[in-house]
Design an enzyme around this catalytic site. Structure first.
Site, PDB file in Angstrom:
ATOM      1  N   TYR A 142      45.927 -55.330 -19.599  1.00  0.00           N
ATOM      2  CA  TYR A 142      45.475 -53.994 -19.986  1.00  0.00           C
ATOM      3  C   TYR A 142      43.953 -53.863 -19.922  1.00  0.00           C
ATOM      4  O   TYR A 142      43.435 -52.765 -19.750  1.00  0.00           O
ATOM      5  CB  TYR A 142      45.929 -53.660 -21.415  1.00  0.00           C
ATOM      6  CG  TYR A 142      47.301 -53.044 -21.518  1.00  0.00           C
ATOM      7  CD1 TYR A 142      48.417 -53.704 -21.027  1.00  0.00           C
ATOM      8  CD2 TYR A 142      47.476 -51.806 -22.123  1.00  0.00           C
ATOM      9  CE1 TYR A 142      49.683 -53.148 -21.135  1.00  0.00           C
ATOM     10  CE2 TYR A 142      48.742 -51.241 -22.238  1.00  0.00           C
ATOM     11  CZ  TYR A 142      49.838 -51.917 -21.741  1.00  0.00           C
ATOM     12  OH  TYR A 142      51.083 -51.360 -21.853  1.00  0.00           O
ATOM     13  N   LYS A 193      55.461 -66.133 -19.065  1.00  0.00           N
ATOM     14  CA  LYS A 193      56.015 -66.495 -17.754  1.00  0.00           C
ATOM     15  C   LYS A 193      55.257 -67.700 -17.226  1.00  0.00           C
ATOM     16  O   LYS A 193      54.530 -67.639 -16.217  1.00  0.00           O
ATOM     17  CB  LYS A 193      55.875 -65.311 -16.785  1.00  0.00           C
ATOM     18  CG  LYS A 193      56.967 -64.259 -16.921  1.00  0.00           C
ATOM     19  CD  LYS A 193      58.318 -64.677 -16.346  1.00  0.00           C
ATOM     20  CE  LYS A 193      58.330 -64.628 -14.831  1.00  0.00           C
ATOM     21  NZ  LYS A 193      59.670 -65.044 -14.302  1.00  0.00           N
ATOM     22  N   ASP A 226      61.473 -62.738 -18.700  1.00  0.00           N
ATOM     23  CA  ASP A 226      62.634 -62.080 -18.089  1.00  0.00           C
ATOM     24  C   ASP A 226      63.911 -62.462 -18.833  1.00  0.00           C
ATOM     25  O   ASP A 226      64.753 -61.618 -19.142  1.00  0.00           O
ATOM     26  CB  ASP A 226      62.734 -62.406 -16.585  1.00  0.00           C
ATOM     27  CG  ASP A 226      62.686 -63.895 -16.274  1.00  0.00           C
ATOM     28  OD1 ASP A 226      62.308 -64.687 -17.168  1.00  0.00           O
ATOM     29  OD2 ASP A 226      63.033 -64.278 -15.138  1.00  0.00           O
ATOM     30  N   ASP A 250      54.773 -54.675 -24.515  1.00  0.00           N
ATOM     31  CA  ASP A 250      55.006 -53.248 -24.270  1.00  0.00           C
ATOM     32  C   ASP A 250      56.444 -53.030 -23.821  1.00  0.00           C
ATOM     33  O   ASP A 250      57.166 -52.183 -24.347  1.00  0.00           O
ATOM     34  CB  ASP A 250      54.013 -52.760 -23.208  1.00  0.00           C
ATOM     35  CG  ASP A 250      54.152 -51.266 -22.937  1.00  0.00           C
ATOM     36  OD1 ASP A 250      54.277 -50.499 -23.910  1.00  0.00           O
ATOM     37  OD2 ASP A 250      54.140 -50.881 -21.758  1.00  0.00           O
ATOM     38  N   ASP A 254      60.063 -51.711 -26.132  1.00  0.00           N
ATOM     39  CA  ASP A 254      60.896 -50.547 -25.785  1.00  0.00           C
ATOM     40  C   ASP A 254      62.373 -50.953 -25.709  1.00  0.00           C
ATOM     41  O   ASP A 254      63.253 -50.212 -26.152  1.00  0.00           O
ATOM     42  CB  ASP A 254      60.469 -49.944 -24.435  1.00  0.00           C
ATOM     43  CG  ASP A 254      59.442 -48.822 -24.596  1.00  0.00           C
ATOM     44  OD1 ASP A 254      58.724 -48.815 -25.614  1.00  0.00           O
ATOM     45  OD2 ASP A 254      59.353 -47.951 -23.703  1.00  0.00           O
TER      46      ASP A 254
HETATM   47  C1  IPM Z   1      52.728 -48.179 -26.283  1.00  0.00           C
HETATM   48  C2  IPM Z   1      52.448 -47.216 -25.173  1.00  0.00           C
HETATM   49  C3  IPM Z   1      51.008 -47.412 -24.714  1.00  0.00           C
HETATM   50  C4  IPM Z   1      50.892 -48.799 -24.152  1.00  0.00           C
HETATM   51  C5  IPM Z   1      50.499 -46.366 -23.723  1.00  0.00           C
HETATM   52  C6  IPM Z   1      50.648 -44.951 -24.249  1.00  0.00           C
HETATM   53  C7  IPM Z   1      49.065 -46.634 -23.329  1.00  0.00           C
HETATM   54  O1  IPM Z   1      53.374 -47.382 -24.150  1.00  0.00           O
HETATM   55  O2  IPM Z   1      51.996 -48.163 -27.294  1.00  0.00           O
HETATM   56  O3  IPM Z   1      53.691 -48.947 -26.172  1.00  0.00           O
HETATM   57  O4  IPM Z   1      51.225 -49.050 -22.992  1.00  0.00           O
HETATM   58  O5  IPM Z   1      50.451 -49.681 -24.895  1.00  0.00           O
HETATM   59 MG    MG Z   2      54.970 -48.727 -24.600  1.00  0.00          MG
END
Ligand code: IPM
Ligand code: MG
Length: 369
Positions: A142, A193, A226, A250, A254
């Site tokens: 990032y 990884k 993975d 990240d 999710d």
């Molecule tokens: C998160 C989001 C952010 C990230 C974006 C909005 C920059 O996806 O906080 O998970 O990738 O960190």
């Molecule tokens: Mg995210």
């Protein structure tokens, strides 16, 4: 009794709607006769770009640095798709994380009982799920240099980002994970990884060394990223605390979020290093994004943002009892069958963002009467 100062940054899309419900919870707490909160509201993301051409202003960063905690809604939307990375809505969030040095991002994936059937996995796989993902938040790909898109002059272009980690960055986030594990199931899974990336190998070696030096009482496992994604949807309950880098964190958070029924349910805390008094800079935000497709329609689920405020009570203000009460109020509302659109199921009652706030507040009243 203490008075704390919160900076509220509602942001874009559904951010202002869900933050509106948090403000009602804050007002409710202020009447309970314990610690109280003052709030100030400011701009971040696309709305900040529209107002002054930057996704966050220096003045707002100064307020964030001075606040006892920052509560953020969400940033971004298609309206700002065409603009440069340095001023995009997401840049405001990334600058906050970087300038406040919030290197440890805690993303709990907890399945509320009432929502076990809303998960895309079978009830028995997610019932009672309680995972803590600790994501490194101020390093890795990032922020690594070099980065950019260059023109190769032959009709080709090259996009570059750099994955880079130093030992101190790996150690400090791993410490957070080990410390948390000691208060939970005492197990950490470190994810990278190492089979393809030197930065992954270093991650693995540094976590292993720190473990044998300071945390040998905690059970440590290593997993390739993975495989971890696969294991999360196969047998999610095998995990206690996961620690991983910025990008894998990240993605995996999710995935873990969806196990719990909805992204609309997941809070997060981003913490900096503790100072001499044990106080940390901190930002609390839902894991979900700005959901521009449903913004302004009263459809958004405010629970993730309310739970994020609950994490602020827990991690910044030592108000665990109040945080537990908010969790309980939410659990009761879900059990009573009230649902925003994202967690709607057959036979349940559809409610708007504000009605969900109403329901949580009346549960809080009931719990304290
Ligand atoms: C998160 C989001 C952010 C990230 C974006 C909005 C920059 O996806 O906080 O998970 O990738 O960190
Ligand atoms: Mg995210």
């Amino acid at each position: 009794m203490a008075q704390y100062n919160l900076l509220l940054l509602p942001g874009d899309g559904i951010g202002p709607e869900v933050m509106g419900q948090v403000e009602r919870i804050i007002a409710w707490l202020n009447k309970q006769g314990g610690n109280t909160f003052t709030t100030e509201t400011d701009l971040v993301g696309g709305c900040a770009y529209d107002a002054h051409g930057q996704a966050i202003s220096d003045a707002t960063i100064d307020k964030a640095l001075a606040a006892d905690a920052v509560i953020l809604g969400a940033v971004g939307g298609p309206k700002w798709d065409g603009i440069g990375y340095d001023v995009r809505p997401e840049a405001g969030l990334l600058r906050l994380r970087k300038d406040l040095q919030l290197f440890a991002n805690l993303r709990p994936a907890v399945c509320f009982d009432a929502l076990a059937d809303a998960s895309s996995l079978k009830r028995e796989l997610v019932e009672g799920l309680d995972i803590m993902i600790v994501r490194e938040l101020t390093g890795g790909v990032y922020f690594g240099e070099p980065r950019g898109i260059t023109d190769l002059g032959n009709g080709q272009r090259r996009g570059v980002n750099t994955q880079v980690y130093d030992t101190f960055e790996i150690e400090r986030v791993a410490r957070v994970a080990f410390d948390l594990a000691r208060k939970r199931g005492n197990r950490v899974t470190s994810v990278e990884k190492r089979n393809v990336m030197e930065s992954g190998l270093l991650w693995n070696e540094d976590v292993t060394a720190l473990h044998s030096r300071d945390y040998s009482d905690v059970t440590l496992d290593h997993m390739l990223a993975d495989n971890c994604g696969m294991q999360l949807v196969r047998t999610p309950k095998q995990f206690d605390v996961l620690v991983t880098d910025n990008l894998f964190g990240d993605m995996l958070s999710d995935v873990a979020a969806m196990l719990t029924g909805s992204l609309g349910m997941l809070p997060s805390a981003s913490l900096g290093e503790a100072d001499r008094d044990g106080k940390r800079k901190a930002l609390y935000e839902p894991v979900h994004g700005s959901a521009p497709d449903i913004a302004g329609q009263g459809l958004a689920n405010p629970i993730a943002t309310i739970l994020s405020f609950g994490m602020a009570l827990r991690y910044s203000f030592d108000m665990g009892a109040q945080a537990d009460m908010i969790d309980q109020a939410i659990e009761n509302v879900l059990t009573s069958g009230k649902r925003t659109a994202d967690i709607m199921q057959d036979g349940m009652t559809a409610v708007s963002t504000t009605e969900m706030g109403d329901a949580i507040l009346s549960e809080l009243d009931a719990l304290t009467s």
